[in-house]
Design an enzyme around this catalytic site. Structure first.
Site, mmCIF file in Angstrom:
data_model
loop_
_atom_site.group_PDB
_atom_site.id
_atom_site.type_symbol
_atom_site.label_atom_id
_atom_site.label_comp_id
_atom_site.label_asym_id
_atom_site.label_seq_id
_atom_site.Cartn_x
_atom_site.Cartn_y
_atom_site.Cartn_z
ATOM 1 N N ALA A 122 18.836 -8.901 12.163
ATOM 2 C CA ALA A 122 18.689 -10.341 12.371
ATOM 3 C C ALA A 122 17.562 -10.900 11.523
ATOM 4 O O ALA A 122 17.684 -11.977 10.925
ATOM 5 C CB ALA A 122 18.437 -10.632 13.849
ATOM 6 N N SER B 227 0.792 -1.232 0.000
ATOM 7 C CA SER B 227 0.000 0.000 0.000
ATOM 8 C C SER B 227 0.822 1.278 0.000
ATOM 9 O O SER B 227 0.297 2.368 -0.244
ATOM 10 C CB SER B 227 -0.946 0.019 1.212
ATOM 11 O OG SER B 227 -1.917 -1.002 1.092
ATOM 12 N N ARG B 228 2.119 1.160 0.270
ATOM 13 C CA ARG B 228 2.962 2.361 0.279
ATOM 14 C C ARG B 228 4.412 1.969 0.065
ATOM 15 O O ARG B 228 4.787 0.797 0.111
ATOM 16 C CB ARG B 228 2.815 3.130 1.591
ATOM 17 C CG ARG B 228 3.292 2.378 2.814
ATOM 18 C CD ARG B 228 3.153 3.229 4.070
ATOM 19 N NE ARG B 228 3.712 2.540 5.236
ATOM 20 C CZ ARG B 228 3.810 3.080 6.438
ATOM 21 N NH1 ARG B 228 3.398 4.328 6.628
ATOM 22 N NH2 ARG B 228 4.329 2.397 7.449
ATOM 23 N N LYS C 86 16.351 -9.720 8.683
ATOM 24 C CA LYS C 86 16.659 -9.694 7.254
ATOM 25 C C LYS C 86 17.761 -10.687 6.892
ATOM 26 O O LYS C 86 17.740 -11.277 5.805
ATOM 27 C CB LYS C 86 17.038 -8.276 6.829
ATOM 28 C CG LYS C 86 15.874 -7.297 6.905
ATOM 29 C CD LYS C 86 14.677 -7.759 6.101
ATOM 30 C CE LYS C 86 13.544 -6.751 6.095
ATOM 31 N NZ LYS C 86 12.383 -7.200 5.281
ATOM 32 N N SER D 35 17.310 -6.513 3.139
ATOM 33 C CA SER D 35 17.851 -5.178 3.405
ATOM 34 C C SER D 35 19.364 -5.242 3.496
ATOM 35 O O SER D 35 19.923 -6.252 3.951
ATOM 36 C CB SER D 35 17.301 -4.625 4.722
ATOM 37 O OG SER D 35 17.966 -3.432 5.097
ATOM 38 N N TYR E 138 16.191 -5.833 13.522
ATOM 39 C CA TYR E 138 15.881 -5.733 12.091
ATOM 40 C C TYR E 138 16.916 -6.474 11.254
ATOM 41 O O TYR E 138 16.584 -7.233 10.339
ATOM 42 C CB TYR E 138 15.822 -4.262 11.693
ATOM 43 C CG TYR E 138 15.453 -4.024 10.247
ATOM 44 C CD1 TYR E 138 14.166 -4.286 9.791
ATOM 45 C CD2 TYR E 138 16.385 -3.511 9.344
ATOM 46 C CE1 TYR E 138 13.818 -4.048 8.470
ATOM 47 C CE2 TYR E 138 16.043 -3.277 8.024
ATOM 48 C CZ TYR E 138 14.758 -3.544 7.598
ATOM 49 O OH TYR E 138 14.419 -3.313 6.275
#
Length: 240
Positions: free
Chosen positions: A143, A12-13, A145, A129, A141
């Site tokens: 971990a 949605s974004r 990814k 990422s 985060y």
């Protein structure tokens, strides 16, 4: 030839929205699983409100979709980030992030896998990422990814014989709405960040979408288990 259907999470974004737009441009019908609806639906887009951090809700929505339509393309884009230094990381942050960033992709693929195996064809793209290589404040985060990249390789090995490819696209700094709020164009912080990127600028969401579209292409059947950084060169060796 039937119109291909793709499930895109978090469409949605931001990067997810660019992926939805690109796939529709390429002739797909797109089902968008997100908590919030986009400002306007694109022609060929179906939106379903799903809390992907809720395992039961994710399983129910995915099974319902699999029973209704033949979905042979999956883009696991939805994710969350909570920035915290090591000593401030909480178990709740870890649990919430892994539920959305790691568990949801697993549950969605499990639901769609019978259809892919029956068709002897499937395309899965996970959105990782550059932070998976390590970055300050990104214990949780990073971990999640890094874990997603590991799952990608395992799934690729398990599913290659079924004609199903699994790859990861890992963006670096990309000018999404949220990024621009934290890094206003022209601000000293933003200028310094751009100077640290070999390409001399931040990326655009549509550039990430292009990489996703490449992996989803029927002609990409011999490429699986790969991690592609779309980062302007940041992943080559810079730590910024």
């Amino acid at each position: 030839m039937k119109t291909p259907i793709a499930l895109v999470t978090g469409g949605s974004r931001g990067i997810g929205r660019a992926i939805v737009a690109r796939l529709i441009e390429d002739g797909y019908q797109v089902v968008n699983f997100s908590r919030g609806a986009p400002e306007a639906l694109l022609p060929g887009e179906t939106f379903r409100s799903v809390d992907l951090g809720d395992a039961a809700a994710t399983i129910a929505a995915a099974r319902e979709l699999a029973a209704e339509r033949s979905v042979l393309h999956l883009v696991n884009n939805a994710g969350m980030i909570q920035v915290a230094n090591l000593e401030d990381v909480t178990q709740e942050q870890m649990a919430r992030t892994l539920a959305l960033n790691l568990t949801a992709p697993l549950l969605l693929l499990q639901a769609l896998l019978p259809g892919m195996r029956a068709a002897r064809y499937g395309r899965v793209v996970n959105i990782g990422s550059r932070a998976g290589l390590g970055k300050g404040g990104r214990t949780v985060y990073g971990a999640s990814k890094a874990g997603l990249a590991g799952m990608t390789r395992t799934w690729a090995l398990e599913l290659a014989g079924d004609g199903i490819t699994v790859n990861t696209v890992a963006p670096g700094p990309v000018a999404t709405e949220l990024f621009n709020q934290s890094n206003p164009p022209g601000a000293p912080k933003t200028v310094a960040l751009e100077a640290s990127i070999p390409a001399g600028r931040v990326g655009r969401p549509e550039e990430v979408a292009h990489a996703v579209a490449m992996f989803l292409d029927p002609r990409a059947g011999f490429t699986t288990g790969q991690l592609l950084y779309v980062c302007g060169g940041v992943s080559v060796g810079l730590a910024g």
